[in-house]
Write a protein that holds these residues in place. Structure first.
Motif, PDB file in Angstrom:
ATOM      1  N   GLU A 184       0.491   2.467  -3.687  1.00  0.00           N
ATOM      2  CA  GLU A 184       0.470   3.851  -3.189  1.00  0.00           C
ATOM      3  C   GLU A 184      -0.957   4.390  -3.156  1.00  0.00           C
ATOM      4  OE1 GLU A 184       3.244   6.787  -4.432  1.00  0.00           O
ATOM      5  OE2 GLU A 184       4.794   5.263  -4.805  1.00  0.00           O
ATOM      6  N   PHE A 185      -1.739   4.067  -4.172  1.00  0.00           N
ATOM      7  CA  PHE A 185      -3.135   4.502  -4.198  1.00  0.00           C
ATOM      8  C   PHE A 185      -3.858   3.988  -2.951  1.00  0.00           C
ATOM      9  CE2 PHE A 185      -7.543   3.256  -5.144  1.00  0.00           C
ATOM     10  CZ  PHE A 185      -8.090   4.500  -5.423  1.00  0.00           C
ATOM     11  N   MET A 186      -3.673   2.694  -2.662  1.00  0.00           N
ATOM     12  CA  MET A 186      -4.359   2.109  -1.513  1.00  0.00           C
ATOM     13  C   MET A 186      -3.877   2.729  -0.212  1.00  0.00           C
ATOM     14  SD  MET A 186      -6.890   0.273  -1.195  1.00  0.00           S
ATOM     15  CE  MET A 186      -7.678   0.212   0.387  1.00  0.00           C
ATOM     16  N   GLN A 187      -2.590   3.016  -0.105  1.00  0.00           N
ATOM     17  CA  GLN A 187      -2.067   3.663   1.098  1.00  0.00           C
ATOM     18  C   GLN A 187      -2.735   5.016   1.311  1.00  0.00           C
ATOM     19  OE1 GLN A 187       2.241   3.620   0.474  1.00  0.00           O
ATOM     20  NE2 GLN A 187       2.422   2.579   2.445  1.00  0.00           N
ATOM     21  N   HIS A 188      -2.877   5.778   0.238  1.00  0.00           N
ATOM     22  CA  HIS A 188      -3.468   7.109   0.355  1.00  0.00           C
ATOM     23  C   HIS A 188      -4.962   7.046   0.648  1.00  0.00           C
ATOM     24  CE1 HIS A 188       0.168   9.201  -0.596  1.00  0.00           C
ATOM     25  NE2 HIS A 188       0.281   8.619  -1.779  1.00  0.00           N
ATOM     26  N   LYS A 189      -5.623   6.019   0.165  1.00  0.00           N
ATOM     27  CA  LYS A 189      -7.073   5.907   0.358  1.00  0.00           C
ATOM     28  C   LYS A 189      -7.460   5.204   1.654  1.00  0.00           C
ATOM     29  CE  LYS A 189      -8.168   8.223  -3.151  1.00  0.00           C
ATOM     30  NZ  LYS A 189      -8.700   9.551  -2.921  1.00  0.00           N
ATOM     31  N   ALA A 190      -6.542   4.486   2.290  1.00  0.00           N
ATOM     32  CA  ALA A 190      -6.864   3.728   3.507  1.00  0.00           C
ATOM     33  C   ALA A 190      -7.436   4.625   4.595  1.00  0.00           C
ATOM     34  CB  ALA A 190      -5.630   2.989   4.021  1.00  0.00           C
ATOM     35  N   GLN A 191      -6.838   5.800   4.791  1.00  0.00           N
ATOM     36  CA  GLN A 191      -7.318   6.709   5.830  1.00  0.00           C
ATOM     37  C   GLN A 191      -8.721   7.221   5.500  1.00  0.00           C
ATOM     38  OE1 GLN A 191      -4.817  10.113   6.614  1.00  0.00           O
ATOM     39  NE2 GLN A 191      -5.605  10.299   8.679  1.00  0.00           N
ATOM     40  N   GLU A 192      -8.952   7.574   4.253  1.00  0.00           N
ATOM     41  CA  GLU A 192     -10.269   8.067   3.858  1.00  0.00           C
ATOM     42  C   GLU A 192     -11.338   6.978   3.984  1.00  0.00           C
ATOM     43  OE1 GLU A 192      -9.937   9.696  -0.080  1.00  0.00           O
ATOM     44  OE2 GLU A 192      -8.304  11.010   0.508  1.00  0.00           O
ATOM     45  N   LEU A 193     -11.022   5.774   3.532  1.00  0.00           N
ATOM     46  CA  LEU A 193     -11.978   4.673   3.619  1.00  0.00           C
ATOM     47  C   LEU A 193     -12.240   4.301   5.075  1.00  0.00           C
ATOM     48  CD1 LEU A 193     -10.691   2.496   0.656  1.00  0.00           C
ATOM     49  CD2 LEU A 193     -12.762   3.906   0.712  1.00  0.00           C
TER      50      LEU A 193
ATOM     51  N   ALA B  39       0.286  -7.409 -12.434  1.00  0.00           N
ATOM     52  CA  ALA B  39       0.590  -6.350 -13.392  1.00  0.00           C
ATOM     53  C   ALA B  39       1.938  -6.525 -14.078  1.00  0.00           C
ATOM     54  CB  ALA B  39       0.523  -4.988 -12.715  1.00  0.00           C
ATOM     55  N   GLY B  40       2.798  -7.367 -13.515  1.00  0.00           N
ATOM     56  CA  GLY B  40       4.090  -7.598 -14.153  1.00  0.00           C
ATOM     57  C   GLY B  40       5.119  -6.549 -13.773  1.00  0.00           C
ATOM     58  N   THR B  41       6.297  -6.738 -14.296  1.00  0.00           N
ATOM     59  CA  THR B  41       7.415  -5.841 -13.991  1.00  0.00           C
ATOM     60  C   THR B  41       8.104  -5.442 -15.285  1.00  0.00           C
ATOM     61  OG1 THR B  41       9.070  -7.572 -13.839  1.00  0.00           O
ATOM     62  CG2 THR B  41       7.812  -7.119 -11.845  1.00  0.00           C
TER      63      THR B  41
ATOM     64  N   TYR C  58      13.930 -13.557 -12.954  1.00  0.00           N
ATOM     65  CA  TYR C  58      14.273 -13.395 -11.547  1.00  0.00           C
ATOM     66  C   TYR C  58      14.183 -14.741 -10.845  1.00  0.00           C
ATOM     67  CZ  TYR C  58       9.222 -13.394 -11.564  1.00  0.00           C
ATOM     68  OH  TYR C  58       7.917 -13.727 -11.774  1.00  0.00           O
ATOM     69  N   CYS C  59      14.781 -14.800  -9.697  1.00  0.00           N
ATOM     70  CA  CYS C  59      14.692 -15.992  -8.850  1.00  0.00           C
ATOM     71  C   CYS C  59      13.886 -15.610  -7.620  1.00  0.00           C
ATOM     72  CB  CYS C  59      16.079 -16.452  -8.411  1.00  0.00           C
ATOM     73  SG  CYS C  59      17.066 -17.047  -9.775  1.00  0.00           S
ATOM     74  N   GLY C  60      13.025 -16.479  -7.215  1.00  0.00           N
ATOM     75  CA  GLY C  60      12.235 -16.197  -6.019  1.00  0.00           C
ATOM     76  C   GLY C  60      11.007 -15.373  -6.350  1.00  0.00           C
ATOM     77  N   GLU C  61      10.616 -14.519  -5.406  1.00  0.00           N
ATOM     78  CA  GLU C  61       9.405 -13.725  -5.545  1.00  0.00           C
ATOM     79  C   GLU C  61       9.594 -12.606  -6.577  1.00  0.00           C
ATOM     80  OE1 GLU C  61       6.696 -11.411  -2.422  1.00  0.00           O
ATOM     81  OE2 GLU C  61       7.598 -13.235  -1.627  1.00  0.00           O
ATOM     82  N   ALA C  62       8.577 -12.374  -7.390  1.00  0.00           N
ATOM     83  CA  ALA C  62       8.660 -11.346  -8.431  1.00  0.00           C
ATOM     84  C   ALA C  62       8.698  -9.957  -7.797  1.00  0.00           C
ATOM     85  CB  ALA C  62       7.461 -11.446  -9.361  1.00  0.00           C
ATOM     86  N   PRO C  63       9.533  -9.068  -8.337  1.00  0.00           N
ATOM     87  CA  PRO C  63       9.525  -7.697  -7.837  1.00  0.00           C
ATOM     88  C   PRO C  63       8.237  -6.995  -8.268  1.00  0.00           C
ATOM     89  CG  PRO C  63      10.977  -7.901  -9.726  1.00  0.00           C
ATOM     90  CD  PRO C  63      10.486  -9.276  -9.396  1.00  0.00           C
ATOM     91  N   ILE C  64       7.889  -5.949  -7.567  1.00  0.00           N
ATOM     92  CA  ILE C  64       6.678  -5.196  -7.914  1.00  0.00           C
ATOM     93  C   ILE C  64       7.034  -4.211  -9.015  1.00  0.00           C
ATOM     94  CG2 ILE C  64       4.987  -3.520  -7.086  1.00  0.00           C
ATOM     95  CD1 ILE C  64       5.101  -4.888  -4.386  1.00  0.00           C
ATOM     96  N   GLY C  65       6.263  -4.206 -10.066  1.00  0.00           N
ATOM     97  CA  GLY C  65       6.495  -3.300 -11.182  1.00  0.00           C
ATOM     98  C   GLY C  65       5.864  -1.939 -10.933  1.00  0.00           C
ATOM     99  N   PRO C  66       5.958  -1.047 -11.913  1.00  0.00           N
ATOM    100  CA  PRO C  66       5.449   0.313 -11.740  1.00  0.00           C
ATOM    101  C   PRO C  66       3.933   0.373 -11.522  1.00  0.00           C
ATOM    102  CG  PRO C  66       6.223  -0.041 -13.994  1.00  0.00           C
ATOM    103  CD  PRO C  66       6.601  -1.245 -13.199  1.00  0.00           C
ATOM    104  N   VAL C  67       3.181  -0.486 -12.191  1.00  0.00           N
ATOM    105  CA  VAL C  67       1.722  -0.483 -12.007  1.00  0.00           C
ATOM    106  C   VAL C  67       1.380  -0.987 -10.607  1.00  0.00           C
ATOM    107  CG1 VAL C  67      -0.468  -1.463 -12.785  1.00  0.00           C
ATOM    108  CG2 VAL C  67       1.234  -0.722 -14.470  1.00  0.00           C
ATOM    109  N   GLY C  68       2.033  -2.062 -10.187  1.00  0.00           N
ATOM    110  CA  GLY C  68       1.809  -2.598  -8.844  1.00  0.00           C
ATOM    111  C   GLY C  68       2.167  -1.579  -7.774  1.00  0.00           C
ATOM    112  N   GLY C  69       3.280  -0.891  -7.974  1.00  0.00           N
ATOM    113  CA  GLY C  69       3.696   0.147  -7.028  1.00  0.00           C
ATOM    114  C   GLY C  69       2.685   1.274  -6.949  1.00  0.00           C
ATOM    115  N   ALA C  70       2.172   1.682  -8.105  1.00  0.00           N
ATOM    116  CA  ALA C  70       1.178   2.766  -8.140  1.00  0.00           C
ATOM    117  C   ALA C  70      -0.113   2.340  -7.437  1.00  0.00           C
ATOM    118  CB  ALA C  70       0.883   3.168  -9.583  1.00  0.00           C
ATOM    119  N   LEU C  71      -0.523   1.085  -7.658  1.00  0.00           N
ATOM    120  CA  LEU C  71      -1.733   0.596  -6.985  1.00  0.00           C
ATOM    121  C   LEU C  71      -1.529   0.545  -5.470  1.00  0.00           C
ATOM    122  CD1 LEU C  71      -2.836  -2.230  -9.438  1.00  0.00           C
ATOM    123  CD2 LEU C  71      -3.985  -0.043  -9.049  1.00  0.00           C
TER     124      LEU C  71
END
Length: 141
Positions: A65-74, A43-45, A50-63
């Motif tokens: 968080e979505f997965m964290q919230h859905k893990a218990q339900e799934l 999704a990009g940032t 940057y040097c090294g691993e790419a930071p997580i951008g806002p879309v990646g962060g939202a995805l």
């Protein structure tokens, strides 16, 4: 209990169809998790070079968080399906043996509400994730 009228062959057929559908649902869940990881990474940032691993951008962060919230339900859906299938099989097996009390007990055990942690894992009375047959001891912990 004596009013039960079960056709074990019919139950077997339904369980096979349901297990097939549950397996497809499990594969879809796994594919979704992998797709979300890939999408979050791709999704990009909003940061510059940057040097090294790419930071997580806002879309990646939202995805994430979505997965964290859905893990218990799934996880709940998966555990509930497993308990239902196993309970129907176990109760029908006891019914076929003529043990209606044990059949009723198996049915009661199957409908108990499972406890799921925030990682989507079933938790036992000791508060630890329940080990499933085929799980590696300590895997994922």
């Amino acid at each position: 209990m004596s009013a039960w009228d079960i056709k074990p062959s019919g139950v077997s057929g339904v369980l096979k169809k349901t297990a097939t559908a549950a397996e497809a649902m499990s594969k879809a869940g796994t594919a979704m998790q992998e797709s979300l990881k890939s999408a979050a990474t791709s999704a990009g940032t909003i940061s510059g070079p940057y040097c090294g691993e790419a930071p997580i951008g806002p879309v990646g962060g939202a995805l994430g968080e979505f997965m964290q919230h859905k893990a218990q339900e799934l996880g709940y859906i998966a555990v509930r399906t497993e308990h239902s299938l196993n309970g129907a099989y176990d109760a029908t097996t006891e019914y076929a043996k003529g043990d209606l009390d044990m059949a009723a007990n198996k049915q009661k055990q199957a409908v108990k509400e499972p406890v799921i942690n925030d990682k989507g894992q079933e938790v036992g009375a000791d508060g630890k994730p329940v080990e499933k047959p085929g799980d590696q001891a300590g895997a994922g912990k």
